[in-house]
Motif scaffolding. Structure first.
Motif, short mmCIF file in Angstrom:
data_model
loop_
_atom_site.label_atom_id
_atom_site.label_comp_id
_atom_site.label_asym_id
_atom_site.label_seq_id
_atom_site.Cartn_x
_atom_site.Cartn_y
_atom_site.Cartn_z
N ARG A 113 1.32 -1.41 0.09
CA ARG A 113 -0.29 -0.18 0.29
C ARG A 113 0.67 1.58 -0.43
O ARG A 113 1.63 1.30 0.52
CB ARG A 113 -0.71 -0.07 1.53
CG ARG A 113 -1.96 -0.79 0.86
CD ARG A 113 -2.94 -0.81 2.40
NE ARG A 113 -2.65 -0.62 3.77
CZ ARG A 113 -1.92 0.23 4.54
NH1 ARG A 113 -2.96 0.79 4.35
NH2 ARG A 113 -2.44 -0.38 6.06
N VAL A 114 0.18 2.15 -0.59
CA VAL A 114 0.68 4.02 -0.23
C VAL A 114 0.31 4.70 0.64
O VAL A 114 -1.55 4.24 0.38
CB VAL A 114 1.54 4.03 -1.36
CG1 VAL A 114 2.62 3.04 -2.55
CG2 VAL A 114 -0.10 4.55 -2.53
N VAL A 115 1.17 5.35 1.19
CA VAL A 115 -0.14 6.79 1.38
C VAL A 115 0.66 8.04 0.90
O VAL A 115 2.11 8.32 0.93
CB VAL A 115 0.03 7.25 3.30
CG1 VAL A 115 -0.12 7.81 3.74
CG2 VAL A 115 0.02 5.82 3.78
N LEU A 116 -0.37 8.71 -0.10
CA LEU A 116 0.37 9.84 -0.30
C LEU A 116 0.19 11.32 0.71
O LEU A 116 -1.39 11.25 1.27
CB LEU A 116 -0.53 9.91 -1.83
CG LEU A 116 0.39 10.65 -2.54
CD1 LEU A 116 1.51 10.57 -3.07
CD2 LEU A 116 -0.73 11.16 -4.23
N LEU A 117 0.87 11.98 1.01
CA LEU A 117 1.07 12.87 1.77
C LEU A 117 0.89 14.21 0.62
O LEU A 117 1.56 14.63 -0.08
CB LEU A 117 2.39 13.10 2.25
CG LEU A 117 2.25 12.16 3.51
CD1 LEU A 117 2.89 12.46 4.61
CD2 LEU A 117 1.16 11.61 4.96
N ASP A 118 0.35 15.47 1.11
CA ASP A 118 -0.10 16.75 0.90
C ASP A 118 0.28 17.70 1.35
O ASP A 118 -1.11 17.32 2.37
CB ASP A 118 -0.82 16.80 -0.23
CG ASP A 118 -0.60 18.45 -0.69
OD1 ASP A 118 0.94 18.63 -1.15
OD2 ASP A 118 -1.24 18.72 -2.36
N LYS A 119 1.08 18.42 1.87
CA LYS A 119 0.51 19.29 3.36
C LYS A 119 0.48 19.49 4.53
O LYS A 119 -0.26 19.43 5.46
CB LYS A 119 -0.50 20.09 2.48
CG LYS A 119 -0.17 21.50 1.46
CD LYS A 119 -0.98 21.94 0.97
CE LYS A 119 -0.31 22.95 -0.80
NZ LYS A 119 -0.55 22.02 -1.54
N GLY A 120 1.30 17.92 4.65
CA GLY A 120 0.79 17.26 6.22
C GLY A 120 -0.58 16.38 6.07
O GLY A 120 -0.23 15.74 7.46
N SER A 121 -0.91 16.35 5.16
CA SER A 121 -1.89 15.67 5.41
C SER A 121 -2.39 14.27 4.25
O SER A 121 -1.40 14.27 3.23
CB SER A 121 -3.52 16.24 5.20
OG SER A 121 -3.13 17.00 5.83
N VAL A 122 -2.80 13.50 4.41
CA VAL A 122 -2.93 12.01 3.67
C VAL A 122 -4.28 12.87 2.72
O VAL A 122 -5.28 12.80 2.52
CB VAL A 122 -4.00 11.51 4.30
CG1 VAL A 122 -4.27 10.01 3.13
CG2 VAL A 122 -2.61 10.65 5.12
N ALA A 123 -3.26 12.70 1.68
CA ALA A 123 -3.81 13.15 -0.18
C ALA A 123 -4.77 11.94 -0.90
O ALA A 123 -5.84 11.98 -1.30
CB ALA A 123 -2.69 13.49 -1.11
#
Length: 257
Positions: A206-216
Motif C-alpha cells: 500500500r502507499v500513503v500519499l501525503l500533501d501539505k501534512g495530510s493524507v491526500a
C-alpha cells in the motif's frame, strides 16, 4: 495491527507540518510513504519513533511509545533516518551489531540469537563482504546499506526507513526493496518513504500519499497513482504503463499552473 496513528498533528514553529493525520499498518506489510518535499514524511517518521513532539495517538504493536523506556521502544521500532553519515571508525560488523544493543544487558557478550540476527542482516542487505571493512571509509551507497543492515538486525515488529533508496544505484535500489519485502514475509512491517514512484508501485503493498501534512490518498499503488492525483499532489504530468513487473510511472513535464 502493528501501527495505528489517530489524529496526529505536529507543529514546527508557526506551521503545521503534519495535520490531523490517521492511518494504520498491518503486520507483514510494506507501506510506502510518498509526497513532495515538505509534505511531512520525515516529520511523521520522527513522531512515530518518539523523536518529535506531537498531538494525537500513536500505537506500535498495541503499545504507546511515549509510555516506554528508550530501550523498550528500540525493541518495537527500528529507525533509519534520512541522514546517514558514519562519523566514527568501526567495522561494518560491529556497526550492524549495535542493532542488538536493546536486547542485551550492558557489558554482556553477544548471544547466539544476536549473532544469527547480525549475519542475517548482512546477508539481507548484501553487505557480508564488507563486514571487516571500516564503515566510515565506505562509499555513501555502501554506508546506506550498512546502516540499513543495523536497522534490520534490531528485529523489531516495525521498521521505519526514511528514503533508504537515496544514493543507491538501480541494482541496489531493487535489492533494497527485495530485502524489505523479505522482511515483510517474515512478519515484520516496514514503513518506507520513497521518491521513486515506480519503486513504490512495484514493491509496496500500500502507499500513503501525503500533501501539505495530510493524507491526500492511500491504498494500493495502482489505485492511488493516477495521472490526475499525481498532477494534483506533485504538479507533474506522468506516463503510466503496465508491465509484467507492475506499474512504470515516468514524470514527463510540469503541470501548467
Amino acid at each position: 495491527m502493528v501501527l495505528s496513528i489517530i489524529n496526529l498533528s505536529v507543529k514546527l514553529g508557526d506551521q503545521k507540518a503534519v495535520d490531523n493525520l490517521s492511518f494504520d499498518m498491518n503486520r507483514g506489510e510494506v507501506v510506502g510513504l510518498l509526497g513532495p518535499n515538505g509534505a511531512g514524511k520525515s516529520t511523521l517518521m520522527r513522531a512515530i519513533t518518539h523523536l518529535q513532539l506531537h498531538d494525537g495517538s500513536i500505537s506500535i504493536d498495541g503499545k504507546d511509545p511515549a509510555a516506554l523506556s528508550s530501550n523498550e521502544r528500540a525493541r518495537l521500532v527500528a529507525y533509519l533516518p534520512q541522514t546517514r553519515t558514519i562519523g566514527w571508525r568501526i567495522t561494518v560488523r560491529d556497526l550492524v551489531a549495535l542493532g542488538r544493543m536493546p536486547f542485551r544487558a550492558f557489558g554482556t557478550r553477544e548471544s547466539a540469537t544476536d549473532r544469527e540476527a547480525i549475519e542475517a542482516a548482512l546477508e539481507l542487505t548484501d553487505t557480508q563482504h564488507l563486514a571487516s571493512r571500516i564503515a566510515s571509509e565506505l562509499s555513501g551507497g555502501e554506508q546506506a546499506r550498512v546502516l540499513t543492515a543495523r536497522a534490520v538486525a534490531q528485529t523489531t515488529p516495525l521498521m521505519v526507513a526514511d528514503e533508504p533508496a537515496s544514493g543507491l544505484d538501480p541494482a541496489h535500489q531493487i535489492m533494497l526493496m527485495q530485502a524489505l519485502r523479505r522482511l515483510a514475509s517474515q512478519g515484520r512491517s516496514v514503513l518506507v518513504s520513497l521518491h521513486d514512484l515506480t519503486l513504490a508501485a512495484r514493491w509496496c503493498d500500500r502507499v500513503v500519499l501525503l500533501d501539505k501534512g495530510s493524507v491526500a490518498d492511500e491504498g494500493r499503488p495502482d489505485k492511488v497513482f493516477t495521472r490526475q492525483r499525481l498532477a494534483t499532489v506533485y504538479g507533474v504530468r506522468t506516463q503510466i504503463a503496465h508491465s509484467a513487473d507492475g506499474l512504470v510511472i515516468t514524470p514527463t513535464d510540469l503541470v501548467e499552473r
